[in-house]
Design a protein around this motif. Structure first.
Motif, short mmCIF file in Angstrom:
data_model
loop_
_atom_site.label_atom_id
_atom_site.label_comp_id
_atom_site.label_asym_id
_atom_site.label_seq_id
_atom_site.Cartn_x
_atom_site.Cartn_y
_atom_site.Cartn_z
N GLN A 184 -6.70 0.81 -4.17
CA GLN A 184 -8.07 0.53 -3.69
C GLN A 184 -9.04 1.70 -3.64
OE1 GLN A 184 -5.32 0.47 -1.88
NE2 GLN A 184 -5.62 1.17 0.21
N LYS A 185 -8.60 2.87 -4.12
CA LYS A 185 -9.55 3.98 -4.18
C LYS A 185 -10.01 4.22 -5.60
CE LYS A 185 -7.96 5.28 0.18
NZ LYS A 185 -6.68 5.41 0.86
N THR B 289 -7.70 12.52 1.70
CA THR B 289 -8.85 11.63 1.77
C THR B 289 -9.69 11.82 3.02
OG1 THR B 289 -7.17 10.13 0.89
CG2 THR B 289 -9.36 9.20 1.25
N GLY C 222 0.82 -1.22 0.00
CA GLY C 222 0.00 0.00 0.00
C GLY C 222 0.85 1.26 0.00
N ALA C 223 0.14 2.38 0.05
CA ALA C 223 0.84 3.67 0.12
C ALA C 223 1.66 3.74 1.40
CB ALA C 223 -0.19 4.80 0.08
N THR C 224 1.20 3.07 2.43
CA THR C 224 1.91 3.10 3.72
C THR C 224 3.32 2.56 3.59
OG1 THR C 224 -0.22 2.86 4.82
CG2 THR C 224 1.74 2.40 6.14
N ASP D 238 1.93 11.46 -3.20
CA ASP D 238 1.01 10.37 -2.84
C ASP D 238 -0.31 10.73 -3.52
OD1 ASP D 238 -0.80 8.63 -1.71
OD2 ASP D 238 -0.36 9.16 0.38
C1 LIG Z 1 -5.79 5.42 1.82
C2 LIG Z 1 -4.59 6.30 1.74
C3 LIG Z 1 -3.34 5.88 2.21
C4 LIG Z 1 -3.11 4.55 2.86
O1 LIG Z 1 -3.15 3.56 1.93
P1 LIG Z 1 -2.79 2.04 2.28
O2 LIG Z 1 -2.88 1.42 0.93
O3 LIG Z 1 -3.80 1.54 3.26
O4 LIG Z 1 -1.42 2.01 2.81
C5 LIG Z 1 -2.28 6.75 2.04
N1 LIG Z 1 -2.43 7.95 1.47
C6 LIG Z 1 -3.63 8.39 1.03
C7 LIG Z 1 -3.74 9.74 0.41
C8 LIG Z 1 -4.74 7.57 1.16
O5 LIG Z 1 -5.94 8.01 0.71
#
Ligand SMILES: *Cc1c(COP(=O)(O)O)cnc(C)c1O
Length: 364
Positions: free
Chosen positions: A197-198, A154, A76-78, A174
């Motif tokens: 996932q968004k 978000t 993920g982004a994390t 990001d």
């Molecule tokens: C949802 C989100 C994250 C976290 O994403 P993960 O895939 O759960 O790690 C990070 N940055 C933004 C802007 C997000 O919307």
């Protein structure tokens, strides 16, 4: 999303129905191979064709040049919060972060073990983030290795509708919650990352778009699976990749492409956001959008009602009426209506009509 439910979840979020129907139809027999895509080797030619096609679709939709790698990663982004400085920050270097919400704050804290990260600007005023800073509020270090921004906040409901001028310092973003929602000039960025996932597909795939030159001199004392250059060299097939996730990304991207691509999505997204924000502004004694008007997010509008009791009532009754996921993030409260590419105009129109009716039925 089934026909009776309008899914406003923030992520994982609603997916285009045709992309899901296609997955359903193709599940048992992928591309005439007699087996499911779930059962294919990630090293076989059938999966590889899908993989390369998905990357080329993303390149086409976003206008990504050959001077960029497109990577599929995990975590993920994390995970990117840490992998970014881990890869590119060398001893003695520092990076600048523009902190506009919970996710950019997390990018900063998760990156700190890997180098010196500076806060170039923050809009955490009085404990909350209600706006994007102005260019002249951003204190940039001309020697920074990169400047990090979060293009859409978000949780806070704000979005950058312009890009900061960073001079010669590479810009990194990001874009988890607004990638593919509006045309962007990729060449303005040295690295873009986004969890799928968004706006792109299912959880489990992370997209990284990185300028090849940004990796010049990058750290090599990083495990290969976390090293951008090594993942690029292996065409993101260094180890077993979430193949079904990539398959669903393919379905979503083909759907977008058939619908007119990113420019068409931008228009669609503007129309939906206008419906919702107009409903809020037309009844501003009842509905209140807490963020600066010029920074409002087109993806995650947030708003408040006159009391928390009414908010709880609205969330409960909305859920019963089939509008799910409108509760604001637990850290900020209120309501949040996430409307990524896959959210239909009809879904937003139905919600807006319902919301106006709720206000009439529950006067203060
Ligand atoms: C949802 C989100 C994250 C976290 O994403 P993960 O895939 O759960 O790690 C990070 N940055 C933004 C802007 C997000 O919307």
């Amino acid at each position: 999303m089934s026909k009776n439910v309008v899914n406003f979840n923030a992520g994982p979020a609603t997916l285009p129905r045709p992309a899901l129907e296609r997955a359903q139809a193709e599940l048992l027999d992928f591309a005439g191979t007699g087996i499911s895509v779930l059962e294919h080797s990630h090293r076989g030619k059938d999966y590889e064709a899908l993989h390369d096609h998905t990357i080329s679709l993303l390149r086409k939709l976003m206008g990504i040049g050959d001077d960029y790698h497109v990577l599929f990663m995990q975590g993920g982004a994390t995970a990117q919060f840490a992998l970014l400085p881990m890869n590119v920050l060398r001893p003695g270097e520092s990076a600048d972060y523009v902190v506009t919400g919970s996710w950019s704050k997390k990018a900063l804290s998760e990156g700190k073990p890997y180098g010196t990260l500076r806060v170039a600007a923050t809009t955490e005023e009085g404990g909350s983030f209600k706006r994007i800073p102005k260019q002249d509020e951003i204190d940039l270090d001309a020697n920074a290795r990169y400047v990090h921004i979060t293009t859409n906040n978000t949780i806070m409901g704000t979005q950058w509708h312009w890009l900061p001028e960073t001079g010669d310092v590479p810009l990194v973003a990001d874009m988890s919650s607004d990638i593919l929602s509006t045309p962007i000039d990729v060449s303005k960025f040295d690295l873009i990352y986004a969890g799928a996932q968004k706006n792109i597909g299912p959880a489990g795939v992370t997209i990284v778009i990185v300028k090849k030159s940004f990796l010049d001199g990058a750290n090599t004392n990083v495990a290969k699976v976390f090293q951008y250059a090594e993942v690029a060299k292996a065409n993101s097939l260094l180890n077993t990749i979430p193949t079904f996730g990539v398959y669903l990304v393919r379905n979503v991207l083909e759907y977008l492409d058939e619908r007119g691509g990113v420019p068409a999505m931008a228009e669609h997204n503007r129309s939906k956001a206008a419906l919702l924000y107009d409903a809020i502004d037309e009844n501003s004694t009842y509905f209140a959008c807490p963020v600066a008007k010029e920074d409002r997010s087109l993806m995650n509008p947030v708003f408040r009602l006159p009391t928390e009791e009414l908010e709880a009532k609205m969330i409960a009754e909305a859920t019963e009426a089939g509008f799910i996921g409108i509760k604001g993030h637990r850290s900020v409260g209120g309501l949040r209506v996430s409307m990524y590419n896959a959210m239909t105009l009809e879904g937003v129109q139905r919600f807006v009509d319902w919301m106006k009716e709720f206000a009439r039925a529950n006067p203060v």
